[in-house]
Design an enzyme around this catalytic site. Structure first.
Site, PDB file in Angstrom:
ATOM      1  N   PRO A  13       0.774  -1.332   0.024  1.00 25.85           N
ATOM      2  CA  PRO A  13      -0.122  -0.008   0.102  1.00 25.85           C
ATOM      3  C   PRO A  13       0.714   1.112   0.180  1.00 25.85           C
ATOM      4  O   PRO A  13       1.647   1.455   0.724  1.00 25.85           O
ATOM      5  CB  PRO A  13      -0.902  -0.056   1.339  1.00 25.85           C
ATOM      6  CG  PRO A  13      -0.209  -1.077   1.990  1.00 25.85           C
ATOM      7  CD  PRO A  13       0.618  -2.125   1.315  1.00 25.85           C
ATOM      8  N   ASN A  14       0.504   2.304  -0.778  1.00 24.00           N
ATOM      9  CA  ASN A  14       0.945   3.699  -0.889  1.00 24.00           C
ATOM     10  C   ASN A  14       2.242   3.852  -1.689  1.00 24.00           C
ATOM     11  O   ASN A  14       2.742   4.959  -1.889  1.00 24.00           O
ATOM     12  CB  ASN A  14       1.029   4.140   0.378  1.00 24.00           C
ATOM     13  CG  ASN A  14      -0.524   4.334   1.133  1.00 24.00           C
ATOM     14  OD1 ASN A  14      -1.281   4.911   0.496  1.00 24.00           O
ATOM     15  ND2 ASN A  14      -0.347   3.848   2.267  1.00 24.00           N
ATOM     16  N   ARG A  21       6.052  12.099  -2.819  1.00 22.63           N
ATOM     17  CA  ARG A  21       5.748  12.897  -1.238  1.00 22.63           C
ATOM     18  C   ARG A  21       6.804  12.245  -0.353  1.00 22.63           C
ATOM     19  O   ARG A  21       7.377  10.959  -0.824  1.00 22.63           O
ATOM     20  CB  ARG A  21       4.248  12.460  -0.569  1.00 22.63           C
ATOM     21  CG  ARG A  21       3.476  13.236  -1.293  1.00 22.63           C
ATOM     22  CD  ARG A  21       2.099  13.037  -0.518  1.00 22.63           C
ATOM     23  NE  ARG A  21       1.231  12.741  -1.684  1.00 22.63           N
ATOM     24  CZ  ARG A  21       0.052  11.873  -1.284  1.00 22.63           C
ATOM     25  NH1 ARG A  21      -0.239  11.669  -0.345  1.00 22.63           N
ATOM     26  NH2 ARG A  21      -0.897  11.848  -2.440  1.00 22.63           N
ATOM     27  N   TYR A  26      11.879   8.286   1.644  1.00 22.49           N
ATOM     28  CA  TYR A  26      11.619   7.255   0.745  1.00 22.49           C
ATOM     29  C   TYR A  26      12.516   7.701  -0.504  1.00 22.49           C
ATOM     30  O   TYR A  26      12.542   6.631  -1.557  1.00 22.49           O
ATOM     31  CB  TYR A  26      10.100   6.998   0.323  1.00 22.49           C
ATOM     32  CG  TYR A  26       9.442   6.420   1.681  1.00 22.49           C
ATOM     33  CD1 TYR A  26       9.642   5.335   2.268  1.00 22.49           C
ATOM     34  CD2 TYR A  26       8.286   7.426   1.834  1.00 22.49           C
ATOM     35  CE1 TYR A  26       9.043   5.016   3.438  1.00 22.49           C
ATOM     36  CE2 TYR A  26       7.604   6.983   3.223  1.00 22.49           C
ATOM     37  CZ  TYR A  26       7.774   5.725   3.792  1.00 22.49           C
ATOM     38  OH  TYR A  26       7.250   5.430   5.022  1.00 22.49           O
ATOM     39  N   ASN A  78       7.967  -5.815  -0.819  1.00 24.36           N
ATOM     40  CA  ASN A  78       7.999  -4.545   0.077  1.00 24.36           C
ATOM     41  C   ASN A  78       6.399  -4.683   0.317  1.00 24.36           C
ATOM     42  O   ASN A  78       5.774  -4.130  -0.239  1.00 24.36           O
ATOM     43  CB  ASN A  78       8.511  -3.290  -0.648  1.00 24.36           C
ATOM     44  CG  ASN A  78       8.349  -2.146   0.558  1.00 24.36           C
ATOM     45  OD1 ASN A  78       7.959  -2.141   1.668  1.00 24.36           O
ATOM     46  ND2 ASN A  78       9.053  -1.066   0.170  1.00 24.36           N
ATOM     47  N   ALA A  81       3.101  -0.719   4.961  1.00 29.12           N
ATOM     48  CA  ALA A  81       2.466  -0.993   6.358  1.00 29.12           C
ATOM     49  C   ALA A  81       1.959  -2.229   6.599  1.00 29.12           C
ATOM     50  O   ALA A  81       1.852  -2.500   7.757  1.00 29.12           O
ATOM     51  CB  ALA A  81       1.689   0.232   6.632  1.00 29.12           C
ATOM     52  N   HIS A  84       3.723  -4.414   9.375  1.00 24.23           N
ATOM     53  CA  HIS A  84       3.632  -4.330  10.677  1.00 24.23           C
ATOM     54  C   HIS A  84       2.116  -4.857  11.202  1.00 24.23           C
ATOM     55  O   HIS A  84       2.084  -4.696  12.386  1.00 24.23           O
ATOM     56  CB  HIS A  84       3.995  -2.911  10.938  1.00 24.23           C
ATOM     57  CG  HIS A  84       4.792  -2.197  10.304  1.00 24.23           C
ATOM     58  ND1 HIS A  84       6.250  -2.761  10.334  1.00 24.23           N
ATOM     59  CD2 HIS A  84       4.897  -1.185   9.480  1.00 24.23           C
ATOM     60  CE1 HIS A  84       7.117  -1.939   9.469  1.00 24.23           C
ATOM     61  NE2 HIS A  84       6.439  -1.019   9.034  1.00 24.23           N
ATOM     62  N   ASP A  91       0.685 -15.580   7.163  1.00 22.39           N
ATOM     63  CA  ASP A  91       0.436 -16.778   7.061  1.00 22.39           C
ATOM     64  C   ASP A  91       0.522 -17.369   5.537  1.00 22.39           C
ATOM     65  O   ASP A  91       0.822 -18.592   5.373  1.00 22.39           O
ATOM     66  CB  ASP A  91      -1.102 -16.960   7.414  1.00 22.39           C
ATOM     67  CG  ASP A  91      -1.555 -16.998   8.926  1.00 22.39           C
ATOM     68  OD1 ASP A  91      -0.322 -17.034   9.789  1.00 22.39           O
ATOM     69  OD2 ASP A  91      -2.644 -16.981   9.325  1.00 22.39           O
ATOM     70  N   GLU A 102      12.692  -9.912   2.005  1.00 23.87           N
ATOM     71  CA  GLU A 102      11.884  -8.625   2.388  1.00 23.87           C
ATOM     72  C   GLU A 102      12.651  -7.562   2.149  1.00 23.87           C
ATOM     73  O   GLU A 102      13.836  -7.399   2.370  1.00 23.87           O
ATOM     74  CB  GLU A 102      11.637  -8.681   3.776  1.00 23.87           C
ATOM     75  CG  GLU A 102      10.897  -7.633   4.592  1.00 23.87           C
ATOM     76  CD  GLU A 102      10.652  -7.605   6.297  1.00 23.87           C
ATOM     77  OE1 GLU A 102      11.556  -8.460   6.576  1.00 23.87           O
ATOM     78  OE2 GLU A 102       9.806  -7.094   6.622  1.00 23.87           O
ATOM     79  N   HIS A 104      12.764  -3.040   2.193  1.00 23.41           N
ATOM     80  CA  HIS A 104      12.143  -1.625   2.886  1.00 23.41           C
ATOM     81  C   HIS A 104      13.203  -0.471   2.272  1.00 23.41           C
ATOM     82  O   HIS A 104      14.221  -0.725   2.391  1.00 23.41           O
ATOM     83  CB  HIS A 104      11.853  -1.473   4.308  1.00 23.41           C
ATOM     84  CG  HIS A 104      11.082  -2.644   4.778  1.00 23.41           C
ATOM     85  ND1 HIS A 104       9.618  -2.406   4.567  1.00 23.41           N
ATOM     86  CD2 HIS A 104      11.116  -4.024   5.460  1.00 23.41           C
ATOM     87  CE1 HIS A 104       8.803  -3.692   5.107  1.00 23.41           C
ATOM     88  NE2 HIS A 104      10.005  -4.109   5.561  1.00 23.41           N
ATOM     89  N   LEU A 105      12.523   0.480   1.795  1.00 26.48           N
ATOM     90  CA  LEU A 105      13.440   1.724   1.192  1.00 26.48           C
ATOM     91  C   LEU A 105      13.995   2.281   2.589  1.00 26.48           C
ATOM     92  O   LEU A 105      15.067   2.796   2.742  1.00 26.48           O
ATOM     93  CB  LEU A 105      12.627   2.737   0.649  1.00 26.48           C
ATOM     94  CG  LEU A 105      11.779   2.326  -0.599  1.00 26.48           C
ATOM     95  CD1 LEU A 105      10.328   2.958  -0.925  1.00 26.48           C
ATOM     96  CD2 LEU A 105      12.750   2.560  -1.788  1.00 26.48           C
ATOM     97  N   SER A 106      12.997   2.504   3.653  1.00 25.89           N
ATOM     98  CA  SER A 106      13.638   3.198   4.704  1.00 25.89           C
ATOM     99  C   SER A 106      14.154   2.121   5.641  1.00 25.89           C
ATOM    100  O   SER A 106      13.889   0.822   5.612  1.00 25.89           O
ATOM    101  CB  SER A 106      12.535   3.973   5.454  1.00 25.89           C
ATOM    102  OG  SER A 106      11.475   3.194   5.733  1.00 25.89           O
ATOM    103  N   ARG A 111      12.811   4.271  12.871  1.00 28.84           N
ATOM    104  CA  ARG A 111      11.863   4.996  13.019  1.00 28.84           C
ATOM    105  C   ARG A 111      10.788   4.659  14.086  1.00 28.84           C
ATOM    106  O   ARG A 111      11.122   4.300  15.337  1.00 28.84           O
ATOM    107  CB  ARG A 111      10.917   4.906  11.497  1.00 28.84           C
ATOM    108  CG  ARG A 111      11.887   5.103  10.386  1.00 28.84           C
ATOM    109  CD  ARG A 111      11.086   4.919   9.018  1.00 28.84           C
ATOM    110  NE  ARG A 111      10.077   5.970   9.102  1.00 28.84           N
ATOM    111  CZ  ARG A 111       9.280   5.729   8.103  1.00 28.84           C
ATOM    112  NH1 ARG A 111       9.178   4.819   7.317  1.00 28.84           N
ATOM    113  NH2 ARG A 111       8.087   6.448   7.959  1.00 28.84           N
ATOM    114  N   ARG A 115       6.863   0.534  13.703  1.00 32.26           N
ATOM    115  CA  ARG A 115       7.368  -0.143  12.725  1.00 32.26           C
ATOM    116  C   ARG A 115       8.413  -1.183  12.840  1.00 32.26           C
ATOM    117  O   ARG A 115       9.075  -1.820  12.077  1.00 32.26           O
ATOM    118  CB  ARG A 115       7.969   0.885  11.802  1.00 32.26           C
ATOM    119  CG  ARG A 115       7.092   2.051  11.214  1.00 32.26           C
ATOM    120  CD  ARG A 115       7.638   2.844  10.176  1.00 32.26           C
ATOM    121  NE  ARG A 115       6.850   4.185  10.095  1.00 32.26           N
ATOM    122  CZ  ARG A 115       5.770   4.554   9.184  1.00 32.26           C
ATOM    123  NH1 ARG A 115       5.530   3.391   8.368  1.00 32.26           N
ATOM    124  NH2 ARG A 115       5.085   5.495   9.401  1.00 32.26           N
TER     125      ARG A 115
END
Ligand code: CA2
Length: 146
Positions: A13-14, A21, A26, A78, A81, A84, A91, A102, A104-106, A111, A115
């Site tokens: 998501p996002n 933004r 990111y 990725n 959210a 988390h 599952d 896995e 993640h950019l950040s 953080r 997270r």
């Protein structure tokens, strides 16, 4: 000619908003920029990528099942959210045989506390986080060598 091994690159998501933004967190690259860099890297590694993004948890789960059923070499995930929050994703990951990297950019551990927990990490082969868009290329290098 034999078909190249496929690596699914799944984005949650996002992440469709990347590059528009919060570049300080990111980075400035869009998801299309990342896909372009991965296409180039995939050619050099002798694999093909299938890159997707969805804001819907169920789509990600269906795609994990699809990667498994079609004999994908690996999945780069990725989960945004959902990382988390999602026991359903956990599952699904537990139920498939295809190895998952896995990404993640950040760096979620640098953080907010919410997270710090990942439902993906315990069922992934490994995690790459905190290197921005480059993390996807590092993940692809790892996934191609599994
Ligand atoms: O660092 C990552 O890659 C994350 O998976 C990104 C997620 C976040 O919830 C995770 O904790 C870490 C958020 C993705 C949202 O992406 C945006 C990009 C640009 C503008 C707004 C959101």
């Amino acid at each position: 000619m034999a078909t190249l091994p496929t690596i699914f690159v799944l984005n949650g998501p996002n992440l469709n908003l990347l590059g528009t933004r919060e570049p300080e967190i990111y980075g400035a690259d869009t998801l299309d920029d990342i896909a372009g860099a991965l296409e180039d890297r995939a050619r050099a590694l002798g694999v093909r990528i299938d890159m997707r993004q969805s804001n819907h948890e169920g789509h990600l789960i269906d795609w994990l099942h699809e990667a498994n059923a079609t004999g994908a070499k690996a999945v780069i995930l990725n989960a945004g959210a959902f990382t988390h929050t999602s026991i359903a994703l956990h599952d699904a990951l537990k139920s498939i045989r295809v190895p998952v990297v896995e990404v993640h950019l950040s760096n979620p551990h640098a953080r907010e506390a919410f997270r710090h927990r990942s439902f993906v990490a315990p069922v992934a082969r490994g995690t790459i986080a905190g290197f921005g868009a480059m993390g996807y290329e590092l993940a692809l290098d790892a996934a191609a060598r599994l």
